[in-house]
Write an enzyme that holds these catalytic residues in place. Structure first.
Site, PDB file in Angstrom:
ATOM      1  N   LYS A  39       0.854  -1.254   0.026  1.00  0.00           N
ATOM      2  CA  LYS A  39       0.032  -0.027   0.021  1.00  0.00           C
ATOM      3  C   LYS A  39       0.796   1.368   0.017  1.00  0.00           C
ATOM      4  O   LYS A  39       0.358   2.422  -0.569  1.00  0.00           O
ATOM      5  CB  LYS A  39      -0.962   0.057   1.282  1.00  0.00           C
TER       6      LYS A  39
ATOM      7  N   ARG B 203      -7.536  -0.574  17.106  1.00  0.00           N
ATOM      8  CA  ARG B 203      -7.742  -0.475  15.684  1.00  0.00           C
ATOM      9  C   ARG B 203      -8.700  -1.424  15.195  1.00  0.00           C
ATOM     10  O   ARG B 203      -9.588  -1.828  15.913  1.00  0.00           O
ATOM     11  CB  ARG B 203      -6.776  -0.251  14.666  1.00  0.00           C
TER      12      ARG B 203
HETATM   13  C1  LIG Z   1       0.106  -0.940   6.496  1.00  0.00           C
HETATM   14  C2  LIG Z   1      -0.241  -2.496   7.250  1.00  0.00           C
HETATM   15  C3  LIG Z   1       0.954  -3.154   7.600  1.00  0.00           C
HETATM   16  C4  LIG Z   1       2.366  -3.020   7.006  1.00  0.00           C
HETATM   17  O1  LIG Z   1       3.103  -2.201   7.911  1.00  0.00           O
HETATM   18  P1  LIG Z   1       4.558  -1.736   7.904  1.00  0.00           P
HETATM   19  O2  LIG Z   1       4.892  -1.001   9.189  1.00  0.00           O
HETATM   20  O3  LIG Z   1       4.779  -1.187   6.365  1.00  0.00           O
HETATM   21  O4  LIG Z   1       5.248  -3.136   8.003  1.00  0.00           O
HETATM   22  C5  LIG Z   1       0.717  -4.690   7.888  1.00  0.00           C
HETATM   23  N1  LIG Z   1      -0.557  -4.818   8.428  1.00  0.00           N
HETATM   24  C6  LIG Z   1      -1.641  -3.981   8.251  1.00  0.00           C
HETATM   25  C7  LIG Z   1      -2.897  -4.263   8.585  1.00  0.00           C
HETATM   26  C8  LIG Z   1      -1.360  -2.734   7.776  1.00  0.00           C
HETATM   27  O5  LIG Z   1      -2.525  -1.841   7.705  1.00  0.00           O
END
Ligand SMILES: *Cc1c(COP(=O)(O)O)cnc(C)c1O
Length: 355
Positions: A36, A131
């Site tokens: 993302k 969350r």
């Molecule tokens: C963005 C996200 C991640 C990845 O997080 P990083 O800090 O980039 O490794 C993992 N799990 C969820 C649910 C996320 O929204």
């Protein structure tokens, strides 16, 4: 080259991916590479595939659709709990999805039935970050309902910390998932295949040999893309941290007072600022602004430059102390932290250059 531009060094991303993949696969932990932050960019995804990573995840169904049209066999997880209105696409395009609402899961079951498919889900458990996720006490009753559904396969349980309320991953909060896995086996006679234990911030437990060996998936973006773990405020030892460099052009260069003149109101973004008078300074204005990037997440490569602030389309720097002599038309470069990478990748005004 049209500025501002973002240079992306794929070899640095590959190096990080290979390193992390080697370390984690030694302990039978799979990486789900989270795309993302880079808008599911295909060049980056292909680079990470070369490093041997097989699982991918994104928060946006549009990103997943785009990738699947180009790489139909890639395995993708939807990592944002889905909107009711996108469930048909979830069944169509996603191999797995993270879920936290029983009503949505039931509806997903219907849609999967219509398409004659089995959809794999990972039930999110809220261990404290507040969350997404089912509260710990509700996990077993929820799972008992999920197991009644014919077209949903409960593949795993997972959790997320460090993103919203900045709760850190810990031995205790990851243990909750492992305990739940055992309870599910004892009470529902059902074996969970995956425990998706967290994101980049959970790698700290792994590096400190504290990650429970039953955690077998981590969802990783930042560690591979940027070589850092911003929740724990650490650079990851031996990882490349400068795969994303943003450059913008100087459009004004003048010696001006540091203290604004006149009556003070709010700035363009509604903030009231305090100013200190430290005399006249050499100021550079760059043709980039908050419309393009979160400027607080930029680090000048020239460490004698100080970012003073910005507005929608301008960023103001103090270059007084720099040993480099800058001229109008020169570009100044910055290392991107996560939110700067995310926003400049998404800005249509920033040219992307792959190295
Ligand atoms: C963005 C996200 C991640 C990845 O997080 P990083 O800090 O980039 O490794 C993992 N799990 C969820 C649910 C996320 O929204």
């Amino acid at each position: 080259m049209k500025s501002p531009y973002l240079e992306i060094d794929l070899s640095k991303i590959i190096n990080n991916a290979i390193k992390l993949q080697e370390m984690l696969s030694d302990k039978q932990i799979n990486i789900t590479f989270i795309t993302k932050g880079v808008l599911a960019n295909l060049d980056i995804i292909k680079a990470v595939q070369k490093a041997g990573i097989k699982y991918f995840g994104d928060s946006r169904i549009d990103n997943i659709k785009k990738v699947k049209l180009n790489l139909p066999n890639i395995n993708y997880t939807l990592i944002r709990i889905p909107r009711l209105s996108e469930l048909d696409d979830v069944v169509e395009y996603c191999d797995y999805s993270l879920q936290s609402e029983l009503d949505i899961i039931k509806e997903l079951d219907k849609r999967a039935q219509e398409k004659n498919k089995i959809h794999n889900i990972i039930l999110m458990v809220d261990v404290g970050d507040l969350r997404e996720g089912v509260l710990v006490a509700d996990v077993l009753p929820t799972i008992k309902e999920i197991l009644k559904l014919d077209n949903i396969k409960l593949s795993g349980i997972g959790t997320n910390v460090g993103c919203y309320r900045s709760i850190m991953p810990s031995v205790e909060n990851t243990q909750i998932l492992v305990d739940l896995k055992h309870k599910i086996k004892d009470e529902c006679y059902y074996e969970i295949e995956m425990i998706s234990g967290g994101s980049t911030c959970t790698t700290r437990l792994f590096f400190n040999n504290q990650l429970n060996p039953e955690i077998n998936f981590l969802r990783i973006g930042e560690a591979i893309l940027l070589g850092e773990d911003s929740t724990n405020d650490i650079k990851i030892n031996g990882f490349e941290d400068d795969a994303f460099i943003l450059s913008a052009e100087i459009v004004e260069l003048k010696n001006k007072p540091s203290l604004p003149i006149g009556q003070k109101g709010k700035d363009a973004f509604g903030n009231e600022n305090e100013y200190i008078d430290y005399g006249a300074i050499d100021r550079a204005i760059l043709a980039i602004g908050r419309q393009d990037v979160i400027i607080e997440a930029l680090e000048p490569l020239d460490d004698q430059i100080k970012i003073l602030g910005g507005s929608s389309d301008h960023m103001i720097l103090d270059v007084t102390k720099s040993s480099t002599t800058y001229n109008l038309g020169d570009c100044i470069s910055f290392r991107c932290c996560y939110s700067a990478m995310l926003t400049s990748m998404a800005s249509p005004y920033v040219t992307k250059i792959f190295k």
